[in-house]
Write a protein that holds these residues in place. Structure first.
Motif, PDB file in Angstrom:
ATOM      1  N   GLN A 262       9.702  10.572   3.931  1.00  0.00           N
ATOM      2  CA  GLN A 262       9.702   9.155   4.488  1.00  0.00           C
ATOM      3  C   GLN A 262       8.583   8.559   4.004  1.00  0.00           C
ATOM      4  O   GLN A 262       8.609   7.267   3.188  1.00  0.00           O
ATOM      5  N   ILE A 263       7.475   9.175   3.805  1.00  0.00           N
ATOM      6  CA  ILE A 263       6.309   8.567   3.130  1.00  0.00           C
ATOM      7  C   ILE A 263       6.458   8.228   1.661  1.00  0.00           C
ATOM      8  O   ILE A 263       6.263   7.162   1.123  1.00  0.00           O
ATOM      9  N   ALA A 264       7.212   9.192   1.108  1.00  0.00           N
ATOM     10  CA  ALA A 264       7.290   9.178  -0.198  1.00  0.00           C
ATOM     11  C   ALA A 264       8.354   8.035  -0.777  1.00  0.00           C
ATOM     12  O   ALA A 264       7.985   6.967  -1.739  1.00  0.00           O
ATOM     13  N   ILE A 265       9.396   7.816   0.046  1.00  0.00           N
ATOM     14  CA  ILE A 265      10.395   6.776  -0.257  1.00  0.00           C
ATOM     15  C   ILE A 265       9.814   5.337  -0.047  1.00  0.00           C
ATOM     16  O   ILE A 265       9.943   4.477  -0.487  1.00  0.00           O
ATOM     17  N   ALA A 266       9.229   5.285   1.196  1.00  0.00           N
ATOM     18  CA  ALA A 266       8.563   3.947   1.347  1.00  0.00           C
ATOM     19  C   ALA A 266       7.377   3.526   0.513  1.00  0.00           C
ATOM     20  O   ALA A 266       7.555   2.457  -0.257  1.00  0.00           O
ATOM     21  N   ALA A 267       6.848   4.549  -0.330  1.00  0.00           N
ATOM     22  CA  ALA A 267       5.452   4.359  -1.092  1.00  0.00           C
ATOM     23  C   ALA A 267       6.270   3.708  -2.579  1.00  0.00           C
ATOM     24  O   ALA A 267       6.036   3.067  -3.202  1.00  0.00           O
ATOM     25  N   LEU A 268       7.431   4.741  -2.893  1.00  0.00           N
ATOM     26  CA  LEU A 268       8.075   4.228  -4.215  1.00  0.00           C
ATOM     27  C   LEU A 268       8.949   2.799  -3.921  1.00  0.00           C
ATOM     28  O   LEU A 268       8.881   2.075  -4.972  1.00  0.00           O
ATOM     29  N   THR A 269       9.567   2.636  -2.746  1.00  0.00           N
ATOM     30  CA  THR A 269       9.887   1.198  -2.749  1.00  0.00           C
ATOM     31  C   THR A 269       8.929  -0.138  -2.851  1.00  0.00           C
ATOM     32  O   THR A 269       9.075  -0.903  -3.278  1.00  0.00           O
ATOM     33  N   LEU A 270       7.720   0.345  -2.272  1.00  0.00           N
ATOM     34  CA  LEU A 270       6.668  -0.803  -2.276  1.00  0.00           C
ATOM     35  C   LEU A 270       6.145  -0.828  -3.702  1.00  0.00           C
ATOM     36  O   LEU A 270       5.736  -1.920  -4.070  1.00  0.00           O
ATOM     37  N   THR A 271       6.118   0.489  -4.314  1.00  0.00           N
ATOM     38  CA  THR A 271       5.543   0.240  -5.645  1.00  0.00           C
ATOM     39  C   THR A 271       6.496  -0.522  -6.737  1.00  0.00           C
ATOM     40  O   THR A 271       6.085  -1.317  -7.500  1.00  0.00           O
ATOM     41  N   MET A 272       7.961  -0.349  -6.480  1.00  0.00           N
ATOM     42  CA  MET A 272       8.909  -1.087  -7.106  1.00  0.00           C
ATOM     43  C   MET A 272       8.672  -2.435  -6.907  1.00  0.00           C
ATOM     44  O   MET A 272       8.755  -3.539  -7.919  1.00  0.00           O
ATOM     45  N   ILE A 273       8.375  -2.924  -5.753  1.00  0.00           N
ATOM     46  CA  ILE A 273       8.260  -4.460  -5.328  1.00  0.00           C
ATOM     47  C   ILE A 273       6.990  -4.904  -5.837  1.00  0.00           C
ATOM     48  O   ILE A 273       6.573  -5.973  -6.537  1.00  0.00           O
ATOM     49  N   ARG A 274       6.018  -4.322  -6.124  1.00  0.00           N
ATOM     50  CA  ARG A 274       4.699  -4.582  -6.780  1.00  0.00           C
ATOM     51  C   ARG A 274       4.979  -4.862  -8.202  1.00  0.00           C
ATOM     52  O   ARG A 274       4.327  -5.930  -8.539  1.00  0.00           O
ATOM     53  N   TRP A 275       5.470  -4.060  -8.862  1.00  0.00           N
ATOM     54  CA  TRP A 275       5.760  -4.337 -10.657  1.00  0.00           C
ATOM     55  C   TRP A 275       6.448  -5.519 -10.726  1.00  0.00           C
ATOM     56  O   TRP A 275       6.195  -6.329 -11.558  1.00  0.00           O
ATOM     57  N   VAL A 276       7.502  -5.891  -9.669  1.00  0.00           N
ATOM     58  CA  VAL A 276       8.299  -7.162  -9.878  1.00  0.00           C
ATOM     59  C   VAL A 276       7.349  -8.258  -9.652  1.00  0.00           C
ATOM     60  O   VAL A 276       7.464  -9.175 -10.312  1.00  0.00           O
ATOM     61  N   LEU A 277       6.594  -8.328  -8.477  1.00  0.00           N
ATOM     62  CA  LEU A 277       5.508  -9.286  -8.351  1.00  0.00           C
ATOM     63  C   LEU A 277       4.478  -9.670  -9.513  1.00  0.00           C
ATOM     64  O   LEU A 277       4.414 -10.701  -9.734  1.00  0.00           O
ATOM     65  N   ILE A 278       4.118  -8.614 -10.037  1.00  0.00           N
ATOM     66  CA  ILE A 278       3.239  -8.727 -11.206  1.00  0.00           C
ATOM     67  C   ILE A 278       3.883  -9.255 -12.259  1.00  0.00           C
ATOM     68  O   ILE A 278       3.130 -10.005 -13.238  1.00  0.00           O
TER      69      ILE A 278
END
Length: 379
Positions: A262-278
């Motif tokens: 659960q922690i891994a999937i949540a963290a990966l999803t937030l990372t994907m959002i981070r790169w799109v925002l940058i």
């Protein structure tokens, strides 16, 4: 012992804080092309493919991990001195390869030393490791402030005191007795690394570091192209690591409330959002600040569970080699490939395209992790 363990983390990551945000700007100031910058930055990750495995094997065989950490700190510093000769591209490439081969030996060995020193209190790892984040933030802010006043070509001189701090702190860690580990069961390492959950774990972290290639190589250049000054760039880097510190402080609570998957999937999803925002919203400071706060997920959470994952699967017989494989296959191979791929994307398109590439890598990682990641066995 807490302060002795924390001290080396502080100085090691202070060097990263002085190097990562500004080295690409230093190389750009030296006149290197984007692809040359990507290649030189990739060497920081490239030697992690070989070096940690060599040093991890030596540490497991001899038990003298503290001595090896001291050796790596001293010899790595001596090779870095070659930068002051201001060599051309190939000369600097050799200097970086030699320096990072020894420098990258330090952290995987030291992670084993720290976890062994903590013993049954492994949940306190985050509180020890957070001092690395403190060192990173302090160096980023200080070096960024100084570079607003002095030329970027003076950056190597600003890093010298940090090398001294690493060397001194390495000698403050008490020496080990040098006991060799008992022989491992035959074929046990092969059984571990071919376990489907372990394969998924390494694939997940490999793609995670591929996605970070644009960040570690071109984030500062990306910000500079959008009008941010060196101090602002440094503060944005620091903000990401500040979020990481907050995460380390509460990580033990998260691991009690949620599964590794659960922690891994949540963290990966937030990372994907981070790169799109940058990639797309760099000019909006509030959004960029939010994206940097997501560093708590894209590095902090995933690294914290990864260290315990290795401890659980590789155990006492192969802990050093497990840590070396984690460093080599993910930070090493993944980081180097990510840096090179981002170099091609920046050279052919833009810095934003490189961050979109990172987002795509994260989308693939989410699918793989969802299907194959399982919790590690208890040790």
């Amino acid at each position: 012992m807490y302060w002795r363990l924390s001290n080396l983390y502080f100085w090691f990551f202070a060097l990263l804080g002085g190097l990562l945000p500004y080295w690409s700007l230093y190389l750009e100031g030296r006149g290197f092309s984007y692809l040359e910058i990507a290649t030189l930055m990739a060497t920081i990750q490239l030697t992690k493919i070989v070096a940690p495995n060599v040093w991890g094997w030596l540490g497991d065989r001899t038990g003298h991990r503290v001595r090896l950490v001291r050796f790596g700190a001293i010899v790595g510093s001596l090779f870095f001195a070659g930068v002051f000769m201001e060599p051309g591209f190939y000369g600097l490439l050799l200097v970086m390869l030699a320096f990072t081969f020894f420098w990258n030996a330090i952290l995987p060995l030291y992670e084993v030393i720290t976890l062994r020193s903590l013993g049954t209190q492994r949940e306190k790892y985050g509180k020890v490791r957070l001092w690395g984040s403190v060192g990173f933030i302090g160096a980023v802010a200080l070096v960024g402030g100084i570079l607003e006043l002095v030329p970027i070509n003076l950056l190597p001189w600003l890093l010298l005191p940090v090398f001294a701090g690493i060397a001194v702190s390495a000698f403050l860690v008490p020496s080990e007795r040098g006991e060799r580990k008992p022989p491992a069961p035959k074929g046990s390492l092969k059984a571990i690394v071919t376990h489907p959950a372990v394969v998924t774990f390494f694939l997940m972290n490999f793609l995670l570091q591929v996605s970070h290639g644009a960040y570690y190589t071109f984030f500062s250049i990306h910000l500079e192209q959008h009008g941010y000054g060196k101090l602002a760039i440094g503060l944005l880097w620091s903000l990401g690591v500040l979020a990481e510190i907050g995460l380390f402080l509460v990580m033990h609570r998260l691991t009690r409330s949620f599964t590794v998957r659960q922690i891994a999937i949540a963290a990966l999803t937030l990372t994907m959002i981070r790169w799109v925002l940058i990639a797309e919203v760099t000019d909006v400071v509030a959004v960029l600040i939010f994206a940097q706060l997501l560093h708590a997920a894209s590095y902090g959470a995933l690294h914290a569970i990864s260290v315990q994952y290795i401890q659980g699967f590789f155990g006492q017989h192969h802990h050093g080699q497990g840590q070396a494989l984690y460093s080599g296959l993910t930070f090493g191979a993944g980081g180097a490939i990510g840096a090179w791929m981002s170099g091609f994307l920046v050279e052919g398109f833009s810095t934003s395209a490189a961050f979109w590439g990172g987002a795509i890598a994260m989308a693939i990682a989410i699918v793989i992790t969802w299907r194959g990641l399982r919790p590690p066995p208890e040790q």
